[in-house]
Motif scaffolding. Sequence first.
Motif, PDB file in Angstrom:
ATOM      1  N   TYR A  87      -8.168  14.025 -26.920  1.00 49.91           N
ATOM      2  CA  TYR A  87      -8.904  13.863 -25.522  1.00 49.91           C
ATOM      3  C   TYR A  87      -7.946  13.870 -24.412  1.00 49.91           C
ATOM      4  O   TYR A  87      -6.847  13.272 -24.446  1.00 49.91           O
ATOM      5  CB  TYR A  87      -9.652  12.516 -25.472  1.00 49.91           C
ATOM      6  N   GLN A  88      -8.227  14.755 -23.590  1.00 50.88           N
ATOM      7  CA  GLN A  88      -7.233  14.785 -22.324  1.00 50.88           C
ATOM      8  C   GLN A  88      -8.144  14.608 -21.119  1.00 50.88           C
ATOM      9  O   GLN A  88      -9.367  15.179 -20.831  1.00 50.88           O
ATOM     10  CB  GLN A  88      -6.858  16.129 -22.255  1.00 50.88           C
ATOM     11  N   GLU A  89      -7.808  13.773 -20.014  1.00 51.18           N
ATOM     12  CA  GLU A  89      -8.232  13.701 -18.812  1.00 51.18           C
ATOM     13  C   GLU A  89      -7.061  13.944 -17.709  1.00 51.18           C
ATOM     14  O   GLU A  89      -5.845  13.596 -17.994  1.00 51.18           O
ATOM     15  CB  GLU A  89      -8.696  12.048 -18.485  1.00 51.18           C
ATOM     16  N   VAL A  90      -7.402  14.560 -16.867  1.00 57.68           N
ATOM     17  CA  VAL A  90      -6.627  14.948 -15.632  1.00 57.68           C
ATOM     18  C   VAL A  90      -6.907  14.105 -14.605  1.00 57.68           C
ATOM     19  O   VAL A  90      -8.086  14.024 -14.152  1.00 57.68           O
ATOM     20  CB  VAL A  90      -6.446  16.318 -15.240  1.00 57.68           C
ATOM     21  N   ILE A  91      -5.969  13.138 -13.921  1.00 58.03           N
ATOM     22  CA  ILE A  91      -6.290  12.502 -12.766  1.00 58.03           C
ATOM     23  C   ILE A  91      -5.505  12.563 -11.637  1.00 58.03           C
ATOM     24  O   ILE A  91      -4.352  13.070 -11.826  1.00 58.03           O
ATOM     25  CB  ILE A  91      -5.798  10.760 -13.579  1.00 58.03           C
ATOM     26  N   LEU A  92      -6.164  12.688 -10.428  1.00 57.02           N
ATOM     27  CA  LEU A  92      -5.581  12.936  -9.325  1.00 57.02           C
ATOM     28  C   LEU A  92      -5.308  11.772  -8.631  1.00 57.02           C
ATOM     29  O   LEU A  92      -6.174  10.659  -8.584  1.00 57.02           O
ATOM     30  CB  LEU A  92      -6.559  13.710  -8.319  1.00 57.02           C
ATOM     31  N   PHE A  93      -4.020  11.393  -8.143  1.00 55.79           N
ATOM     32  CA  PHE A  93      -3.381  10.361  -7.562  1.00 55.79           C
ATOM     33  C   PHE A  93      -3.191  10.624  -6.300  1.00 55.79           C
ATOM     34  O   PHE A  93      -2.373  11.812  -5.884  1.00 55.79           O
ATOM     35  CB  PHE A  93      -2.168   9.605  -8.321  1.00 55.79           C
ATOM     36  N   THR A  94      -3.830   9.836  -5.132  1.00 57.07           N
ATOM     37  CA  THR A  94      -3.440  10.006  -3.810  1.00 57.07           C
ATOM     38  C   THR A  94      -3.173   8.784  -3.123  1.00 57.07           C
ATOM     39  O   THR A  94      -3.494   7.482  -3.737  1.00 57.07           O
ATOM     40  CB  THR A  94      -4.491  10.699  -3.105  1.00 57.07           C
ATOM     41  N   SER A  95      -2.284   8.517  -2.148  1.00 57.32           N
ATOM     42  CA  SER A  95      -1.852   7.380  -1.532  1.00 57.32           C
ATOM     43  C   SER A  95      -2.927   6.931  -0.531  1.00 57.32           C
ATOM     44  O   SER A  95      -3.395   7.938   0.164  1.00 57.32           O
ATOM     45  CB  SER A  95      -0.597   7.580  -0.969  1.00 57.32           C
TER      46      SER A  95
ATOM     47  N   GLY B 188       3.248   4.310 -14.894  1.00 54.65           N
ATOM     48  CA  GLY B 188       4.119   5.197 -14.314  1.00 54.65           C
ATOM     49  C   GLY B 188       4.115   5.249 -12.730  1.00 54.65           C
ATOM     50  O   GLY B 188       3.742   4.196 -12.214  1.00 54.65           O
ATOM     51  N   THR B 189       4.888   5.945 -12.239  1.00 51.85           N
ATOM     52  CA  THR B 189       5.285   5.698 -10.722  1.00 51.85           C
ATOM     53  C   THR B 189       4.567   7.006  -9.951  1.00 51.85           C
ATOM     54  O   THR B 189       5.174   7.939 -10.491  1.00 51.85           O
ATOM     55  CB  THR B 189       6.841   5.815 -10.747  1.00 51.85           C
ATOM     56  N   VAL B 190       4.432   6.419  -8.868  1.00 51.06           N
ATOM     57  CA  VAL B 190       3.755   7.478  -7.874  1.00 51.06           C
ATOM     58  C   VAL B 190       5.007   7.600  -6.808  1.00 51.06           C
ATOM     59  O   VAL B 190       4.987   6.490  -6.180  1.00 51.06           O
ATOM     60  CB  VAL B 190       2.510   7.556  -7.472  1.00 51.06           C
ATOM     61  N   TYR B 191       5.514   8.304  -6.278  1.00 52.70           N
ATOM     62  CA  TYR B 191       6.626   8.254  -5.284  1.00 52.70           C
ATOM     63  C   TYR B 191       5.685   9.122  -4.060  1.00 52.70           C
ATOM     64  O   TYR B 191       5.132  10.161  -4.402  1.00 52.70           O
ATOM     65  CB  TYR B 191       7.862   9.121  -5.678  1.00 52.70           C
ATOM     66  N   VAL B 192       5.742   8.468  -2.918  1.00 58.84           N
ATOM     67  CA  VAL B 192       5.170   9.104  -1.750  1.00 58.84           C
ATOM     68  C   VAL B 192       6.172   9.488  -0.846  1.00 58.84           C
ATOM     69  O   VAL B 192       6.808   8.732  -0.409  1.00 58.84           O
ATOM     70  CB  VAL B 192       4.356   7.726  -1.098  1.00 58.84           C
ATOM     71  N   ILE B 193       6.175  10.678  -0.433  1.00 59.67           N
ATOM     72  CA  ILE B 193       7.148  11.363   0.268  1.00 59.67           C
ATOM     73  C   ILE B 193       6.560  12.154   1.282  1.00 59.67           C
ATOM     74  O   ILE B 193       5.314  12.177   1.463  1.00 59.67           O
ATOM     75  CB  ILE B 193       8.133  12.521  -0.431  1.00 59.67           C
ATOM     76  N   GLY B 194       7.158  12.693   2.466  1.00 56.31           N
ATOM     77  CA  GLY B 194       6.529  13.372   3.401  1.00 56.31           C
ATOM     78  C   GLY B 194       5.862  12.610   4.453  1.00 56.31           C
ATOM     79  O   GLY B 194       5.329  13.191   5.296  1.00 56.31           O
ATOM     80  N   GLU B 195       6.175  11.294   4.494  1.00 60.96           N
ATOM     81  CA  GLU B 195       5.874  10.288   5.606  1.00 60.96           C
ATOM     82  C   GLU B 195       6.641  10.521   6.789  1.00 60.96           C
ATOM     83  O   GLU B 195       8.049  10.847   6.546  1.00 60.96           O
ATOM     84  CB  GLU B 195       5.729   8.794   5.248  1.00 60.96           C
TER      85      GLU B 195
ATOM     86  N   GLU C 271      -1.747   1.790  -7.429  1.00 56.01           N
ATOM     87  CA  GLU C 271      -1.336   0.585  -6.534  1.00 56.01           C
ATOM     88  C   GLU C 271      -1.544   1.303  -5.371  1.00 56.01           C
ATOM     89  O   GLU C 271      -0.996   2.384  -4.888  1.00 56.01           O
ATOM     90  CB  GLU C 271       0.031  -0.026  -6.488  1.00 56.01           C
ATOM     91  N   ASP C 272      -1.986   0.719  -4.128  1.00 57.84           N
ATOM     92  CA  ASP C 272      -2.089   1.231  -2.729  1.00 57.84           C
ATOM     93  C   ASP C 272      -2.659   2.569  -2.790  1.00 57.84           C
ATOM     94  O   ASP C 272      -2.221   3.531  -2.027  1.00 57.84           O
ATOM     95  CB  ASP C 272      -0.712   1.124  -2.014  1.00 57.84           C
ATOM     96  N   GLY C 273      -3.346   3.108  -3.673  1.00 63.86           N
ATOM     97  CA  GLY C 273      -3.929   4.507  -3.861  1.00 63.86           C
ATOM     98  C   GLY C 273      -5.093   4.609  -4.466  1.00 63.86           C
ATOM     99  O   GLY C 273      -5.678   3.727  -4.913  1.00 63.86           O
ATOM    100  N   THR C 274      -5.522   5.768  -4.773  1.00 63.56           N
ATOM    101  CA  THR C 274      -6.761   6.239  -5.500  1.00 63.56           C
ATOM    102  C   THR C 274      -6.464   6.982  -6.801  1.00 63.56           C
ATOM    103  O   THR C 274      -5.729   8.134  -6.514  1.00 63.56           O
ATOM    104  CB  THR C 274      -7.810   7.021  -4.473  1.00 63.56           C
TER     105      THR C 274
ATOM    106  N   ALA D 140       7.666   3.547  -3.788  1.00 63.93           N
ATOM    107  CA  ALA D 140       7.447   3.895  -5.276  1.00 63.93           C
ATOM    108  C   ALA D 140       6.170   2.942  -5.742  1.00 63.93           C
ATOM    109  O   ALA D 140       6.300   1.841  -5.577  1.00 63.93           O
ATOM    110  CB  ALA D 140       8.619   3.519  -6.190  1.00 63.93           C
ATOM    111  N   LEU D 141       4.863   3.520  -5.969  1.00 65.19           N
ATOM    112  CA  LEU D 141       4.009   3.094  -6.344  1.00 65.19           C
ATOM    113  C   LEU D 141       3.519   2.932  -7.706  1.00 65.19           C
ATOM    114  O   LEU D 141       4.114   3.903  -8.541  1.00 65.19           O
ATOM    115  CB  LEU D 141       2.750   3.550  -5.563  1.00 65.19           C
ATOM    116  N   THR D 142       2.869   2.218  -8.450  1.00 69.57           N
ATOM    117  CA  THR D 142       2.539   2.078  -9.907  1.00 69.57           C
ATOM    118  C   THR D 142       1.192   2.427 -10.112  1.00 69.57           C
ATOM    119  O   THR D 142       0.469   2.178  -9.429  1.00 69.57           O
ATOM    120  CB  THR D 142       2.730   0.747 -10.526  1.00 69.57           C
ATOM    121  N   TYR D 143       1.267   3.454 -11.097  1.00 70.21           N
ATOM    122  CA  TYR D 143      -0.180   3.603 -11.611  1.00 70.21           C
ATOM    123  C   TYR D 143      -0.209   3.394 -13.340  1.00 70.21           C
ATOM    124  O   TYR D 143       0.623   2.941 -13.763  1.00 70.21           O
ATOM    125  CB  TYR D 143      -0.548   5.151 -11.546  1.00 70.21           C
TER     126      TYR D 143
END
Length: 650
Positions: free
Chosen positions: A338-346, A375-382, A318-321, A361-364
Motif C-alpha cells: 500500500y502506498q500513500e503519497v502525502i503532501l507536506f506544506t508549511s 522525518g524532517t521537513v526543511y523550510v527554505i525560501g523564506e 509540526e507547524d504544517g499540514t 527543520a520541522l518534523t513529520y
Amino acid sequence: MTDNLEIQWLLDPQSGTILCLVDGAKRGCDLDDIVSTVEGDTTNSVLKVTSPIGDATLTCRVIGHNTYEYPVELELNDLVLTPATETRAFTSTEVTLTCAYASTTISDGSFSWYMNNEVCRDCSDPVETPKSSKLTITVEESKAGRWGCNFTKAKNNKVMKSNTVALTEVQSTGEQTPNSVWDVAGESSTVQCVVPYGLSQSDLTSISWTLNGNPVSNDGTSFISPYEVVTFVVPALKYEDESATGYISFLHTEKVVGRLQCAAVYTTGETIRPDGSELNMIKLTANVSSVTVAPSSGAYVAFNSRAQSKPDTSYTMEDGTAALASATEESITDGVEYQEVILFTSDSDSVTSYADLARKALTYTYSIDLVQITGTVYVIGETAVESPQWTSLGDRIKLTCYLTASDVSTVVVMWQMRSGTQWIDVPSDGYTSLLSDINSDYVMSAILVIDSTVTGDITDFRALVTLAEFQERSESITVKGVSAVVSDLSSAFEKASVTFGATVVGPNKPTALLVHTESGTEVSATVEEEGEDSYTLSYVKDNLVTTDTGDYYFTITFSASLELTTDSTSLKVLSQCQPPTTPPNTELSKEEINGSDNYNQVVACITNQDGAIEYVFLDSSKTSIMCDTSTGTYVSTDLSPCLKTIANSV
C-alpha cells in the motif's frame, strides 16, 4: 417347601461321570467354579468353563424327589481376528487381516467377512485354508470401520463370530499453522506443524523445516545465501496418541521472509508437506528521509507499506499540514503493498526580520498500525527585507533580500521594479545583482546595487527567488529619495533679520548646516520634526550687513552614508538712503517700486486746516526722488517746495 436339591454337571450322562458338584468340588475334569444362586423358590446354577479345548455336550442333572436332566451344548468359538487392536494406516496402504481358529480343531464350513456389521460384498479373493482366511484391504474411506469375520459350520450351520477390530484411514496430510505470519521487526512468532502419529505400519522418523527451500538445521540455522544465516529455535517434537507436533520460532527480520515449510518423513517412505506458511515482516518505508518545502510550495513523500491487509494510516506535520495526495494498493503473496503519497506544506508564520531568519527543520510523522516513521521537513525560501531604503539622486544604493536556502548553487534571483502599475525586470545597465554565501543558519543575501540613483529608481523593488523547483517572491523594498525644498528669501536691509528655512523629507531627524557660498561660513541650523519622515530647517540671521549678501544652501546629514545638499537661495542685503530734507510746505512719504529693490521718497503739498489757503508745487516735475538701495544714495536730491496761491483782487 422346596426340596433339597443336588445339582450335578456331567460330561457324559451315560457313564454318570460327574464333572462338578454344586458345591464346587472338582472331579476329573478341567471345569472351573460353579456359581449357585437362590432367588426365592428358584435355584440357579452357572458353570464357568475356562480354557475349553473343543465342542462338548454337558448335562445339568438336578436330583431331588425326582431326577431331572437338562442337556447343554458347549460349542467352542476360538475364532480370532488379527491384528487384534486398531489398525491405523495411511490412505492406499495395504493392510492384511487374518481370521483363524486358535485351537487345533478343524471343522467343515466357510469363512465370510463383514464391516460395521454388514457383509462385505466386494472383499475380493481372500486367501483361505481350512483353518484361516486372510483378507488384504487397500485403505480408503469406504474401507474404514470395524471389521470382523464369521465361520459357518457345515454340520449345523452354526455361525462363529470373531472379535472385531477397527481399521482407521489416516490421510497423508498435516496442518501447518498459522499459514500467514506477519509482525514488525524484532517481534517473535511461532509456527507449528501437526502430522499423523501412532500408525500401525509406519513410524514418524522426523519433522524438518525449510525457508524458501533452504533447509533449517537441527540447531536452528538456515543459510539463505552462502554467507547469510538466519536463526530459528526448533524445540523437540510433542507427541500425542494420534499426532505429533513440531514447532519453530523466529524473530522477524527482513531476512526471515518467504515460505516456511515443514516436512514429516515416515519409515514407509511417506513424506507429508502441509500447506506452508508465508512469513512476512510488516514494513514501512519512505522514498526520502527528509524533504524541502517553501512558504508557497509543498513537497511530496511516498510512503510504502507491506502488511497482511490494507493498514490504517495517520500522518501529521509540526507547524504544517499533511494531506493525502494519492493512494494505491496492490495485492502480493499473502498481503498487500500500500502506498500513500502525502503532501507536506508549511504553516509557519512569515518572517519579518532578518534576525529571525533561519532554515526551519520541522518534523513529520507517518504511522501504520504498529510501525511509525518520522522525518524532517526543511523550510527554505523564506525571505526578509528592510524597507524603506533611502537614497538621494545620483547616489549609489544597495538593496538586500535575505533568504534561506540549502545550496547556493540552486539559487537564482531576478529583481523587479514597479513602473506605474506594472512590475518590470530591472535592466542590466546601471544595476548589479549579487549573491552571498550561505551562513551556518542557511541564510544568504541577494543584493541589488543601483550604481547611480535616478528619479525612476524612487519606486518599489522586489526579488523573485528560484530555489530548484521552488519560486518565492519577497516583500517589496520601497526606495525613497531624500529631498529638501528651500524657502525663498526676499531682500533685506542692513541691520534687519532674515530667516533661512527648508522643508526636508528623509528617514530620520538629520543634522543641517547653513553654508554661505561666498565666504564659506557654516552655521548649524535648527531641525524640527513636522511629521513622519518630514522635518523643517531654520536659521535666523540678525543684524545684516552688506557682506552677508550672496548664495546660501543647506548640507543635510541623515547618516554616514546618506547626505543631501540643497539648492542655493540668494540673499541681497540692501542699504537705506538717509531721509531727504523736506521742502517747505510739503509732506514726505516713502513709496515702494514694484519689481525693484529701490524705493521713492515722494513729497506732497500740505493743506492748511481750514482749506482757505492752497499750495502748489513750485516745480511739479520734482515731486519724488529714488533711493538706490544698492548704494544707499539718491539718484537725485532735488525736490520741489510748495507755494501759496495768491488770489486776484477786484
